[in-house]
Motif scaffolding. Structure first.
Motif, PDB file in Angstrom:
ATOM      1  N   ASN A 182       0.842  -1.202   0.000  1.00  0.00           N
ATOM      2  CA  ASN A 182       0.000   0.000   0.000  1.00  0.00           C
ATOM      3  C   ASN A 182       0.873   1.246   0.000  1.00  0.00           C
ATOM      4  N   SER A 183       0.517   2.233  -0.799  1.00  0.00           N
ATOM      5  CA  SER A 183       1.380   3.408  -0.948  1.00  0.00           C
ATOM      6  C   SER A 183       0.575   4.685  -1.138  1.00  0.00           C
ATOM      7  N   LEU A 184       1.156   5.800  -0.704  1.00  0.00           N
ATOM      8  CA  LEU A 184       0.588   7.112  -0.985  1.00  0.00           C
ATOM      9  C   LEU A 184       0.872   7.544  -2.419  1.00  0.00           C
ATOM     10  N   LEU A 185       1.743   6.808  -3.107  1.00  0.00           N
ATOM     11  CA  LEU A 185       2.097   7.129  -4.489  1.00  0.00           C
ATOM     12  C   LEU A 185       1.396   6.167  -5.443  1.00  0.00           C
ATOM     13  N   PRO A 186       1.088   6.615  -6.658  1.00  0.00           N
ATOM     14  CA  PRO A 186       0.516   5.703  -7.654  1.00  0.00           C
ATOM     15  C   PRO A 186       1.592   4.763  -8.199  1.00  0.00           C
ATOM     16  N   ALA A 187       1.149   3.621  -8.680  1.00  0.00           N
ATOM     17  CA  ALA A 187       2.086   2.668  -9.259  1.00  0.00           C
ATOM     18  C   ALA A 187       2.650   3.201 -10.572  1.00  0.00           C
ATOM     19  N   SER A 188       3.919   2.911 -10.823  1.00  0.00           N
ATOM     20  CA  SER A 188       4.546   3.278 -12.090  1.00  0.00           C
ATOM     21  C   SER A 188       4.141   2.277 -13.166  1.00  0.00           C
ATOM     22  N   ASP A 189       4.451   2.586 -14.412  1.00  0.00           N
ATOM     23  CA  ASP A 189       4.187   1.638 -15.492  1.00  0.00           C
ATOM     24  C   ASP A 189       4.966   0.339 -15.248  1.00  0.00           C
ATOM     25  N   TYR A 190       6.205   0.478 -14.772  1.00  0.00           N
ATOM     26  CA  TYR A 190       6.992  -0.711 -14.462  1.00  0.00           C
ATOM     27  C   TYR A 190       6.314  -1.529 -13.358  1.00  0.00           C
ATOM     28  N   PRO A 227      17.473   6.818  19.511  1.00  0.00           N
ATOM     29  CA  PRO A 227      16.503   6.220  18.589  1.00  0.00           C
ATOM     30  C   PRO A 227      17.109   5.755  17.263  1.00  0.00           C
ATOM     31  N   TYR A 228      16.408   4.820  16.642  1.00  0.00           N
ATOM     32  CA  TYR A 228      16.755   4.253  15.332  1.00  0.00           C
ATOM     33  C   TYR A 228      15.508   4.353  14.457  1.00  0.00           C
ATOM     34  N   LEU A 229      15.667   4.774  13.213  1.00  0.00           N
ATOM     35  CA  LEU A 229      14.546   5.006  12.304  1.00  0.00           C
ATOM     36  C   LEU A 229      14.524   3.948  11.209  1.00  0.00           C
ATOM     37  N   LYS A 230      13.487   3.127  11.205  1.00  0.00           N
ATOM     38  CA  LYS A 230      13.286   2.158  10.116  1.00  0.00           C
ATOM     39  C   LYS A 230      12.122   2.631   9.250  1.00  0.00           C
ATOM     40  N   MET A 231      12.344   2.718   7.932  1.00  0.00           N
ATOM     41  CA  MET A 231      11.303   3.170   7.008  1.00  0.00           C
ATOM     42  C   MET A 231      11.090   2.134   5.912  1.00  0.00           C
ATOM     43  N   ASP A 232       9.827   1.776   5.703  1.00  0.00           N
ATOM     44  CA  ASP A 232       9.440   0.883   4.613  1.00  0.00           C
ATOM     45  C   ASP A 232       8.063   1.343   4.156  1.00  0.00           C
ATOM     46  N   THR A 233       8.032   2.425   3.386  1.00  0.00           N
ATOM     47  CA  THR A 233       6.780   3.119   3.083  1.00  0.00           C
ATOM     48  C   THR A 233       6.448   3.123   1.595  1.00  0.00           C
ATOM     49  N   GLN A 234       7.015   2.177   0.858  1.00  0.00           N
ATOM     50  CA  GLN A 234       6.663   2.000  -0.548  1.00  0.00           C
ATOM     51  C   GLN A 234       6.822   3.291  -1.354  1.00  0.00           C
ATOM     52  N   GLY A 235       8.085   3.749  -1.418  1.00  0.00           N
ATOM     53  CA  GLY A 235       8.425   4.903  -2.233  1.00  0.00           C
ATOM     54  C   GLY A 235       8.326   6.236  -1.533  1.00  0.00           C
ATOM     55  N   TYR A 236       7.935   6.252  -0.242  1.00  0.00           N
ATOM     56  CA  TYR A 236       7.678   7.511   0.463  1.00  0.00           C
ATOM     57  C   TYR A 236       8.720   7.813   1.536  1.00  0.00           C
ATOM     58  N   ASP A 237       9.801   7.030   1.592  1.00  0.00           N
ATOM     59  CA  ASP A 237      10.755   7.164   2.691  1.00  0.00           C
ATOM     60  C   ASP A 237      11.380   8.555   2.783  1.00  0.00           C
ATOM     61  N   LEU A 238      11.710   9.179   1.654  1.00  0.00           N
ATOM     62  CA  LEU A 238      12.332  10.506   1.715  1.00  0.00           C
ATOM     63  C   LEU A 238      11.369  11.553   2.272  1.00  0.00           C
ATOM     64  N   GLU A 239      10.072  11.365   2.051  1.00  0.00           N
ATOM     65  CA  GLU A 239       9.077  12.281   2.622  1.00  0.00           C
ATOM     66  C   GLU A 239       9.024  12.112   4.138  1.00  0.00           C
ATOM     67  N   VAL A 240       9.090  10.868   4.592  1.00  0.00           N
ATOM     68  CA  VAL A 240       9.134  10.604   6.037  1.00  0.00           C
ATOM     69  C   VAL A 240      10.368  11.254   6.640  1.00  0.00           C
ATOM     70  N   PHE A 241      11.503  11.057   5.986  1.00  0.00           N
ATOM     71  CA  PHE A 241      12.777  11.589   6.459  1.00  0.00           C
ATOM     72  C   PHE A 241      12.738  13.115   6.532  1.00  0.00           C
ATOM     73  N   ALA A 242      12.151  13.756   5.514  1.00  0.00           N
ATOM     74  CA  ALA A 242      12.059  15.224   5.494  1.00  0.00           C
ATOM     75  C   ALA A 242      11.239  15.735   6.668  1.00  0.00           C
ATOM     76  N   GLY A 243      10.243  14.960   7.087  1.00  0.00           N
ATOM     77  CA  GLY A 243       9.408  15.353   8.210  1.00  0.00           C
ATOM     78  C   GLY A 243      10.122  15.305   9.548  1.00  0.00           C
ATOM     79  N   GLY A 244      11.337  14.773   9.570  1.00  0.00           N
ATOM     80  CA  GLY A 244      12.120  14.773  10.802  1.00  0.00           C
ATOM     81  C   GLY A 244      12.778  16.103  11.075  1.00  0.00           C
ATOM     82  N   GLY A 245      12.907  16.949  10.044  1.00  0.00           N
ATOM     83  CA  GLY A 245      13.541  18.254  10.215  1.00  0.00           C
ATOM     84  C   GLY A 245      14.892  18.140  10.907  1.00  0.00           C
ATOM     85  N   GLU A 246      15.181  19.080  11.787  1.00  0.00           N
ATOM     86  CA  GLU A 246      16.468  19.089  12.483  1.00  0.00           C
ATOM     87  C   GLU A 246      16.591  17.949  13.492  1.00  0.00           C
ATOM     88  N   ARG A 247      15.471  17.353  13.870  1.00  0.00           N
ATOM     89  CA  ARG A 247      15.515  16.282  14.861  1.00  0.00           C
ATOM     90  C   ARG A 247      16.033  14.967  14.284  1.00  0.00           C
TER      91      ARG A 247
END
Length: 315
Positions: A182-190, A227-247
């Motif tokens: 499941n993803s917040l992004l649409p599937a690619s042609d691939y 803390p340790y950050l594990k991300m498996d968000t189906q193409g959305y990991d950089l958005e999650v990471f950006a939401g961490g800001g300076e923290r």
């Protein structure tokens, strides 16, 4: 009905042997501090015995392969051998989790942010391998969150949050019906060409929060958080990471599923994602294949484990 092989795997922890099931017909077994005792089973399963010096470990009706000098053995039930590609990916998952557990111990991690938790598979693996610290699992979809909540019900230090994480506090439509994808992004042609599940168009409205906004709640009451950050968000990991800001600087390590071949429209490539993580001070400690193309052997996605070297304990 369970085979004798499967029953025997279930009994082995009682005699001090650790078992990691790699799926149908394969498992890794290990025991610290001493040789394996002879364990016999009927001819349609296997016979495990400690090999003499310089020889391989034997298993009748299957096979046992020594994993270097670790003392662990890879057992397979099928004498004809399981699908090699499936076994390789299962072994990579095992090795990745082992590596992550070792990094958590080395860096003194006491809280794991499990973002994209699905039904709690990642957290359960950490617990099986001995991690006892706090876990905070994030899963936004209603049906899957119900399974996650049930999985964590008897673990007082495993907290669950029904939301996604992203660059900003908002609501969004997530594609559902894609099982673990499941993803917040649409599937690619691939992606559509590879997975028939992407033909479904069901969506669900979810809450999206910023990582830096949830950290106070997650870390509340934890002395000297590491803390340790594990991300498996189906193409959305950089958005999650950006939401961490300076923290983001507070995390001693992280893990991200990075794509070589993009399954989702708008998702970053592996090089782009790793460059962002490295710029934030993380360095790669391990890279493990998650999925491959059966026809070409090309890796589609890797699990990339990264740690902040300046957070390592002083020898």
């Amino acid at each position: 009905m369970q085979t004798l092989y499967r029953r025997l795997l279930g009994l082995m922890p009682r005699i001090g042997v650790q078992v990691t099931d790699l799926g149908p017909g394969a498992a890794v077994v290990s025991r610290r501090g001493g040789p394996y005792r002879g364990i016999r089973a009927d001819k349609d399963t296997w016979v495990l015995r400690r090999a003499r010096e310089g020889t391989g470990a034997a298993a009748g009706g299957g096979s046992a392969v020594r994993l270097g000098d670790t003392g662990a053995l890879l057992l397979t039930e099928d004498a004809d051998g399981p699908d090699e590609r499936r076994l390789q990916l299962a072994a990579a998952e095992y090795l990745c989790t082992q590596h992550v557990t070792a990094m958590l111990e080395l860096y003194g991690v006491n809280c794991v942010f499990d973002v994209g938790a699905n039904a709690g598979q990642y957290a359960r693996r950490l617990r099986r391998l001995g991690y006892t610290g706090r876990i905070a699992s994030f899963e936004p979809t209603s049906q899957t969150f119900a399974r996650l909540e049930e999985a964590a019900a008897d673990d007082p230090d495993w907290r669950v949050f029904r939301c996604g994480l992203g660059r900003e506090e908002t609501t969004a439509e997530i594609h559902t019906g894609w099982n673990t994808m499941n993803s917040l992004l649409p599937a690619s042609d691939y992606g559509k060409g590879r997975y028939g599940r992407f033909a479904k168009a069901d969506t669900e409205e979810i809450r999206v929060r910023r990582l830096d906004e949830v950290m106070a709640e997650v870390l509340d009451g934890l002395p000297a958080p590491r803390p340790y950050l594990k991300m498996d968000t189906q193409g959305y990991d950089l958005e999650v990471f950006a939401g961490g800001g300076e923290r983001i600087a507070e995390f001693v390590g992280m893990q991200s599923e990075v794509a070589v071949l993009k399954l989702y429209e708008g998702s970053p490539g592996m090089g782009e994602a790793v460059a962002v993580y490295e710029a934030a001070g993380f360095g790669i400690t391990g890279v493990y294949p998650v999925t491959r193309e059966a026809t070409t052997g090309r890796v589609i996605e890797f699990d990339c484990v990264m740690m902040r070297a300046d957070a390592a304990p002083v020898p």
